[in-house]
Design an enzyme around this catalytic site. Sequence first.
Site, PDB file in Angstrom:
ATOM      1  N   THR A 193      35.753 -27.368 -35.872  1.00  0.00           N
ATOM      2  CA  THR A 193      35.160 -26.510 -34.849  1.00  0.00           C
ATOM      3  C   THR A 193      36.225 -25.714 -34.106  1.00  0.00           C
ATOM      4  O   THR A 193      37.382 -26.156 -34.009  1.00  0.00           O
ATOM      5  CB  THR A 193      34.386 -27.393 -33.847  1.00  0.00           C
ATOM      6  OG1 THR A 193      34.014 -26.609 -32.715  1.00  0.00           O
ATOM      7  CG2 THR A 193      35.233 -28.557 -33.329  1.00  0.00           C
ATOM      8  N   ASP A 194      35.809 -24.581 -33.535  1.00  0.00           N
ATOM      9  CA  ASP A 194      36.740 -23.806 -32.700  1.00  0.00           C
ATOM     10  C   ASP A 194      37.054 -24.520 -31.382  1.00  0.00           C
ATOM     11  O   ASP A 194      37.998 -24.155 -30.677  1.00  0.00           O
ATOM     12  CB  ASP A 194      36.189 -22.393 -32.431  1.00  0.00           C
ATOM     13  CG  ASP A 194      34.829 -22.380 -31.732  1.00  0.00           C
ATOM     14  OD1 ASP A 194      34.262 -23.457 -31.461  1.00  0.00           O
ATOM     15  OD2 ASP A 194      34.324 -21.265 -31.461  1.00  0.00           O
ATOM     16  N   GLU A 195      36.270 -25.555 -31.060  1.00  0.00           N
ATOM     17  CA  GLU A 195      36.474 -26.237 -29.772  1.00  0.00           C
ATOM     18  C   GLU A 195      37.805 -26.988 -29.708  1.00  0.00           C
ATOM     19  O   GLU A 195      38.235 -27.398 -28.636  1.00  0.00           O
ATOM     20  CB  GLU A 195      35.320 -27.206 -29.490  1.00  0.00           C
ATOM     21  CG  GLU A 195      34.012 -26.491 -29.358  1.00  0.00           C
ATOM     22  CD  GLU A 195      32.901 -27.380 -28.831  1.00  0.00           C
ATOM     23  OE1 GLU A 195      33.187 -28.421 -28.226  1.00  0.00           O
ATOM     24  OE2 GLU A 195      31.730 -27.016 -29.031  1.00  0.00           O
ATOM     25  N   TYR A 249      34.161 -35.096 -27.626  1.00  0.00           N
ATOM     26  CA  TYR A 249      33.803 -34.560 -28.943  1.00  0.00           C
ATOM     27  C   TYR A 249      34.943 -33.728 -29.523  1.00  0.00           C
ATOM     28  O   TYR A 249      35.415 -33.983 -30.639  1.00  0.00           O
ATOM     29  CB  TYR A 249      32.535 -33.690 -28.846  1.00  0.00           C
ATOM     30  CG  TYR A 249      32.348 -32.779 -30.041  1.00  0.00           C
ATOM     31  CD1 TYR A 249      32.070 -33.296 -31.304  1.00  0.00           C
ATOM     32  CD2 TYR A 249      32.487 -31.393 -29.919  1.00  0.00           C
ATOM     33  CE1 TYR A 249      31.925 -32.458 -32.419  1.00  0.00           C
ATOM     34  CE2 TYR A 249      32.342 -30.556 -31.026  1.00  0.00           C
ATOM     35  CZ  TYR A 249      32.063 -31.093 -32.263  1.00  0.00           C
ATOM     36  OH  TYR A 249      31.938 -30.270 -33.355  1.00  0.00           O
ATOM     37  N   LYS A 287      37.444 -34.230 -32.888  1.00  0.00           N
ATOM     38  CA  LYS A 287      37.529 -33.262 -33.996  1.00  0.00           C
ATOM     39  C   LYS A 287      38.983 -32.803 -34.157  1.00  0.00           C
ATOM     40  O   LYS A 287      39.479 -32.676 -35.283  1.00  0.00           O
ATOM     41  CB  LYS A 287      36.618 -32.062 -33.742  1.00  0.00           C
ATOM     42  CG  LYS A 287      35.133 -32.354 -33.800  1.00  0.00           C
ATOM     43  CD  LYS A 287      34.672 -32.870 -35.147  1.00  0.00           C
ATOM     44  CE  LYS A 287      34.718 -31.814 -36.243  1.00  0.00           C
ATOM     45  NZ  LYS A 287      34.112 -32.326 -37.508  1.00  0.00           N
TER      46      LYS A 287
HETATM   47  P1  NAD Z   1      24.651 -32.697 -36.953  1.00  0.00           P
HETATM   48  O1  NAD Z   1      24.828 -33.613 -35.796  1.00  0.00           O
HETATM   49  O2  NAD Z   1      23.436 -31.860 -37.058  1.00  0.00           O
HETATM   50  O3  NAD Z   1      24.766 -33.522 -38.321  1.00  0.00           O
HETATM   51  C1  NAD Z   1      25.703 -34.543 -38.510  1.00  0.00           C
HETATM   52  C2  NAD Z   1      25.263 -35.383 -39.708  1.00  0.00           C
HETATM   53  O4  NAD Z   1      26.272 -36.400 -39.937  1.00  0.00           O
HETATM   54  C3  NAD Z   1      23.929 -36.125 -39.501  1.00  0.00           C
HETATM   55  O5  NAD Z   1      23.108 -35.976 -40.627  1.00  0.00           O
HETATM   56  C4  NAD Z   1      24.347 -37.571 -39.303  1.00  0.00           C
HETATM   57  O6  NAD Z   1      23.372 -38.501 -39.759  1.00  0.00           O
HETATM   58  C5  NAD Z   1      25.621 -37.640 -40.141  1.00  0.00           C
HETATM   59  N1  NAD Z   1      26.532 -38.720 -39.707  1.00  0.00           N
HETATM   60  C6  NAD Z   1      26.932 -38.991 -38.432  1.00  0.00           C
HETATM   61  N2  NAD Z   1      27.752 -40.071 -38.429  1.00  0.00           N
HETATM   62  C7  NAD Z   1      27.886 -40.455 -39.725  1.00  0.00           C
HETATM   63  C8  NAD Z   1      28.615 -41.500 -40.363  1.00  0.00           C
HETATM   64  N3  NAD Z   1      29.375 -42.360 -39.669  1.00  0.00           N
HETATM   65  N4  NAD Z   1      28.540 -41.611 -41.711  1.00  0.00           N
HETATM   66  C9  NAD Z   1      27.764 -40.743 -42.434  1.00  0.00           C
HETATM   67  N5  NAD Z   1      27.036 -39.759 -41.885  1.00  0.00           N
HETATM   68  C10 NAD Z   1      27.106 -39.609 -40.535  1.00  0.00           C
HETATM   69  O7  NAD Z   1      25.984 -31.782 -36.961  1.00  0.00           O
HETATM   70  P2  NAD Z   1      26.178 -30.271 -37.421  1.00  0.00           P
HETATM   71  O8  NAD Z   1      25.918 -29.391 -36.275  1.00  0.00           O
HETATM   72  O9  NAD Z   1      25.505 -30.064 -38.711  1.00  0.00           O
HETATM   73  O10 NAD Z   1      27.763 -30.266 -37.661  1.00  0.00           O
HETATM   74  C11 NAD Z   1      28.302 -30.546 -38.935  1.00  0.00           C
HETATM   75  C12 NAD Z   1      29.816 -30.391 -38.878  1.00  0.00           C
HETATM   76  O11 NAD Z   1      30.152 -29.056 -38.483  1.00  0.00           O
HETATM   77  C13 NAD Z   1      30.487 -31.305 -37.859  1.00  0.00           C
HETATM   78  O12 NAD Z   1      31.704 -31.756 -38.425  1.00  0.00           O
HETATM   79  C14 NAD Z   1      30.755 -30.394 -36.664  1.00  0.00           C
HETATM   80  O13 NAD Z   1      31.867 -30.833 -35.940  1.00  0.00           O
HETATM   81  C15 NAD Z   1      31.023 -29.085 -37.369  1.00  0.00           C
HETATM   82  N6  NAD Z   1      30.737 -27.858 -36.593  1.00  0.00           N
HETATM   83  C16 NAD Z   1      29.516 -27.672 -36.023  1.00  0.00           C
HETATM   84  C17 NAD Z   1      29.235 -26.486 -35.355  1.00  0.00           C
HETATM   85  C18 NAD Z   1      27.888 -26.219 -34.735  1.00  0.00           C
HETATM   86  O14 NAD Z   1      27.700 -25.194 -34.097  1.00  0.00           O
HETATM   87  N7  NAD Z   1      26.898 -27.077 -34.922  1.00  0.00           N
HETATM   88  C19 NAD Z   1      30.235 -25.508 -35.246  1.00  0.00           C
HETATM   89  C20 NAD Z   1      31.475 -25.736 -35.841  1.00  0.00           C
HETATM   90  C21 NAD Z   1      31.717 -26.908 -36.517  1.00  0.00           C
HETATM   91  O1  TDX Z   2      20.107 -27.045 -22.413  1.00  0.00           O
HETATM   92  C1  TDX Z   2      21.216 -26.511 -22.524  1.00  0.00           C
HETATM   93  N1  TDX Z   2      21.575 -25.507 -21.661  1.00  0.00           N
HETATM   94  C2  TDX Z   2      22.768 -24.859 -21.729  1.00  0.00           C
HETATM   95  O2  TDX Z   2      23.042 -23.950 -20.925  1.00  0.00           O
HETATM   96  C3  TDX Z   2      22.156 -26.895 -23.565  1.00  0.00           C
HETATM   97  C4  TDX Z   2      21.804 -28.002 -24.528  1.00  0.00           C
HETATM   98  C5  TDX Z   2      23.357 -26.233 -23.633  1.00  0.00           C
HETATM   99  N2  TDX Z   2      23.669 -25.244 -22.741  1.00  0.00           N
HETATM  100  C6  TDX Z   2      24.948 -24.514 -22.879  1.00  0.00           C
HETATM  101  C7  TDX Z   2      26.187 -25.350 -23.082  1.00  0.00           C
HETATM  102  C8  TDX Z   2      27.051 -24.453 -23.950  1.00  0.00           C
HETATM  103  O3  TDX Z   2      27.756 -23.531 -23.139  1.00  0.00           O
HETATM  104  O4  TDX Z   2      24.824 -23.747 -24.099  1.00  0.00           O
HETATM  105  C9  TDX Z   2      26.057 -23.681 -24.793  1.00  0.00           C
HETATM  106  C10 TDX Z   2      25.864 -24.264 -26.190  1.00  0.00           C
HETATM  107  O5  TDX Z   2      25.642 -25.657 -26.047  1.00  0.00           O
HETATM  108  P1  TDX Z   2      25.538 -26.640 -27.306  1.00  0.00           P
HETATM  109  O6  TDX Z   2      24.438 -26.195 -28.209  1.00  0.00           O
HETATM  110  O7  TDX Z   2      25.507 -28.036 -26.794  1.00  0.00           O
HETATM  111  O8  TDX Z   2      26.878 -26.306 -28.090  1.00  0.00           O
HETATM  112  P2  TDX Z   2      28.455 -26.430 -27.716  1.00  0.00           P
HETATM  113  O9  TDX Z   2      28.703 -27.448 -26.687  1.00  0.00           O
HETATM  114  O10 TDX Z   2      28.959 -25.033 -27.496  1.00  0.00           O
HETATM  115  O11 TDX Z   2      29.007 -27.006 -29.127  1.00  0.00           O
HETATM  116  C11 TDX Z   2      28.485 -26.498 -30.366  1.00  0.00           C
HETATM  117  O12 TDX Z   2      29.361 -25.590 -30.981  1.00  0.00           O
HETATM  118  C12 TDX Z   2      30.550 -26.106 -31.494  1.00  0.00           C
HETATM  119  C13 TDX Z   2      28.170 -27.637 -31.339  1.00  0.00           C
HETATM  120  O13 TDX Z   2      27.277 -28.545 -30.720  1.00  0.00           O
HETATM  121  C14 TDX Z   2      29.424 -28.327 -31.788  1.00  0.00           C
HETATM  122  O14 TDX Z   2      29.136 -29.320 -32.752  1.00  0.00           O
HETATM  123  C15 TDX Z   2      30.322 -27.295 -32.395  1.00  0.00           C
HETATM  124  O15 TDX Z   2      31.560 -27.872 -32.718  1.00  0.00           O
END
Ligand code: NAD
Ligand code: TDX
Length: 331
Positions: free
Chosen positions: A120-122, A147, A151
């Site tokens: 992630t960019d975080e 989190y 990462k």
């Molecule tokens: P998500 O929470 O929707 O999915 C995570 C999945 O991993 C789930 O299916 C869960 O059951 C599985 N999991 C969790 N712990 C596990 C374990 N110990 N063993 C096996 N499986 C396990 O997450 P996502 O949003 O799909 O993110 C996927 C990846 O992308 C993550 O590595 C996250 O850090 C990265 N990422 C997410 C975002 C975003 O915006 N969502 C952005 C950048 C990077």
């Molecule tokens: O109800 C809400 N109201 C609100 O204002 C929620 C759930 C979030 N927010 C804000 C918090 C953040 O500034 O919205 C923004 C996005 O929130 P999230 O969806 O929780 O994402 P963020 O914390 O930015 O992280 C996401 O992007 C990077 C993913 O969850 C991570 O897994 C990924 O690495």
Amino acid sequence: MRMLVTGGAGFIGANFVHQTVRERPDVELTVLDALTYAGNESSLDPVADAVTFVRGDIADTDLVDSLVADTDVVVHFAAESHNDNSLHDPWPFVRTNVIGTYQLLEAVRRHDTRYHHISTDEVYGDLELDDPAKFTPDTPYNPSSPYSSTKASSDLLVRAWVRSFGVQATISNCSNNYGPYQHVEKFIPRQITNVIDGIRPKLYGKGENVRDWIHVEDHNSAVWSIIEKGAIGETYLIGADGETSNKDVVEAILEIMGLDCDAYDHVSDRPGHDMRYAIDATRLRTELGWEPRYRNFREGLAATVAWYQANEAWWRPQKDATEAKYAQLGR
Ligand code: NAD
Ligand code: TDX
């Protein structure tokens, strides 16, 4: 090619599996997923015949070893992914994101298997609203939350395993994804499903925070570019120039759903809330020739709204428990 996808029942992993089945029928796919609260096996229903599903934990040494022994490429999506949860209970984040990644790295080291690490960019911390800078692969790591620090830790393990043991790995750090199959705890699906339920959207703090939104299919097409053309040991930043404030996102959702743009509430802010993320994806574009397909965030958002409206049976079972958790946090 035999490919092991960890976290394939989660949001981005399930979309990756769908896209791979659709576009690369030659790939033999195995999904390893623990089906935590965030995993949903039904996300894989449309491709169930084309995928071997293994329910299991990435921190399980023997299981991971036996699966990696039979694969050519590992794509590692599995993680605890929600910042708000990590503030409440960091341990599952340390266990899955750090120890789980360690177990995968040891397995790919033993079997000399190609590994792509999804991050992630975080990991870079945040930027000021008025800072013209964006994150680049040279930006120093400075994570803010449990989190993002786990990462960042997992990324550093990958870098060390490349340098010390010659593991054949690449890393990608992507910005915020949106699209179908995202858990209703996350910002965009939470607000869409709240509106469907007649609940006003909830904006943390003033809502000025900026996220660099990218459609999940663009994230996954970039991952494929890196798997096929990426240089071993390199880090690629994935983003599609989608910087938008949370307030603007909520207003757009309300407008798309036919409500007044100001029909939302401000709630208490997230502790340590990162202000702005922004990705410079030059390396990906110039070295690997990747380009996003979804260039209009509003259109992608409208399609996402339509998906949640049409797929209530998918998200409904998670909605009440998710909102109950938020109610405890006062958000
Ligand atoms: P998500 O929470 O929707 O999915 C995570 C999945 O991993 C789930 O299916 C869960 O059951 C599985 N999991 C969790 N712990 C596990 C374990 N110990 N063993 C096996 N499986 C396990 O997450 P996502 O949003 O799909 O993110 C996927 C990846 O992308 C993550 O590595 C996250 O850090 C990265 N990422 C997410 C975002 C975003 O915006 N969502 C952005 C950048 C990077
Ligand atoms: O109800 C809400 N109201 C609100 O204002 C929620 C759930 C979030 N927010 C804000 C918090 C953040 O500034 O919205 C923004 C996005 O929130 P999230 O969806 O929780 O994402 P963020 O914390 O930015 O992280 C996401 O992007 C990077 C993913 O969850 C991570 O897994 C990924 O690495």
